[in-house]
Write a protein that holds these residues in place. Structure first.
Motif, mmCIF file in Angstrom:
data_model
loop_
_atom_site.group_PDB
_atom_site.id
_atom_site.type_symbol
_atom_site.label_atom_id
_atom_site.label_comp_id
_atom_site.label_asym_id
_atom_site.label_seq_id
_atom_site.Cartn_x
_atom_site.Cartn_y
_atom_site.Cartn_z
ATOM 1 N N SER A 64 -0.787 0.251 -38.491
ATOM 2 C CA SER A 64 -1.035 -1.176 -38.258
ATOM 3 C C SER A 64 0.009 -2.001 -38.996
ATOM 4 O O SER A 64 0.394 -1.673 -40.124
ATOM 5 C CB SER A 64 -2.431 -1.565 -38.753
ATOM 6 O OG SER A 64 -3.421 -0.992 -37.934
ATOM 7 N N LEU A 65 0.446 -3.067 -38.344
ATOM 8 C CA LEU A 65 1.485 -3.899 -38.948
ATOM 9 C C LEU A 65 0.922 -5.017 -39.813
ATOM 10 O O LEU A 65 1.566 -5.435 -40.773
ATOM 11 C CB LEU A 65 2.377 -4.499 -37.856
ATOM 12 C CG LEU A 65 3.180 -3.492 -37.049
ATOM 13 C CD1 LEU A 65 4.002 -4.202 -35.980
ATOM 14 C CD2 LEU A 65 4.079 -2.654 -37.948
ATOM 15 N N THR A 66 -0.267 -5.515 -39.493
ATOM 16 C CA THR A 66 -0.779 -6.663 -40.245
ATOM 17 C C THR A 66 -1.932 -6.305 -41.164
ATOM 18 O O THR A 66 -1.835 -6.504 -42.365
ATOM 19 C CB THR A 66 -1.201 -7.808 -39.303
ATOM 20 O OG1 THR A 66 -2.171 -7.315 -38.384
ATOM 21 C CG2 THR A 66 -0.010 -8.359 -38.544
ATOM 22 N N GLU A 67 -3.000 -5.769 -40.613
ATOM 23 C CA GLU A 67 -4.149 -5.424 -41.453
ATOM 24 C C GLU A 67 -4.299 -3.908 -41.500
ATOM 25 O O GLU A 67 -4.691 -3.288 -40.523
ATOM 26 C CB GLU A 67 -5.436 -6.066 -40.902
ATOM 27 C CG GLU A 67 -6.621 -5.804 -41.798
ATOM 28 C CD GLU A 67 -7.883 -6.479 -41.315
ATOM 29 O OE1 GLU A 67 -8.507 -7.163 -42.128
ATOM 30 O OE2 GLU A 67 -8.243 -6.314 -40.140
ATOM 31 N N LYS A 68 -4.003 -3.315 -42.617
ATOM 32 C CA LYS A 68 -4.021 -1.860 -42.782
ATOM 33 C C LYS A 68 -5.372 -1.419 -43.334
ATOM 34 O O LYS A 68 -5.467 -0.859 -44.421
ATOM 35 C CB LYS A 68 -2.872 -1.425 -43.679
ATOM 36 C CG LYS A 68 -1.517 -1.770 -43.087
ATOM 37 C CD LYS A 68 -0.388 -1.385 -44.013
ATOM 38 C CE LYS A 68 0.950 -1.764 -43.452
ATOM 39 N NZ LYS A 68 1.341 -1.097 -42.253
#
Length: 174
Positions: free
Chosen positions: A32-36
């Motif tokens: 995930s790029l925003t919320e991991k």
């Protein structure tokens, strides 16, 4: 939030996410790029008044697996975090999402992560195809990571039309 409280909020076709305790969970979460936050996803279905999750999973060591249906309790038993998202307000769209997900039961797990091959799917790819086919457009689009198109967990709920219905961190969010 107890399972009983959660089932009072859920609807067929909702998308459930978890952060699991498996060896590969940190790897999948980091796609995930925003919320991991999450490493795994599935689609809620209802059969005979019980909540189930259709999801694609594989053995951690050999990558062999398939799309299956497990109880909501079993899906959450191996998680340290979870949230549920819903697409749109139309019940008939969510019903189609659930029906699409059920049509994948028994298909092999896609350990090569090739979104062009629908005969084999991984968890978030299953969610993407189930939602996109239900709505007739790309509500979920893949992320490109190192030149490869992958469907990350956050791709499946950050798009327009999704809203949160339950979140372990917010205990009881409606």
């Amino acid at each position: 939030m107890s399972i009983e409280s959660l089932t009072g909020i859920l609807d067929e076709g909702d998308i459930i996410f978890r952060y699991g305790n498996g060896v590969w969970s940190p790897v999948f979460r980091n796609v995930s790029l925003t919320e991991k936050r999450f490493s795994h996803a599935g689609v809620i279905i209802v059969e005979k008044g019980r909540f189930w999750v259709v999801h694609a999973s594989a053995h951690e060591m050999n990558g062999v697996g398939y799309v299956s249906k497990v109880s909501l309790e079993q899906f959450l038993a191996v998680s340290s975090d979870y949230a549920v998202y819903r697409f749109g307000k139309e019940k008939n769209v969510r019903w189609r999402i659930a029906e699409n997900a059920k049509s994948y039961i028994g298909r092999p797990f896609d350990s090569s992560f090739d979104i062009a091959d629908r005969n084999r799917v991984y968890c978030t790819e299953l969610v993407m195809h189930s939602v996109n086919d239900a709505v007739g457009y790309n509500a979920i689009s893949p992320t490109v990571v190192n030149g490869v198109s992958l469907v990350a967990p956050d791709d499946c709920y950050e798009g327009r039309g999704f809203f949160s219905v339950a979140d372990k961190r917010l205990s009881g969010k409606l």
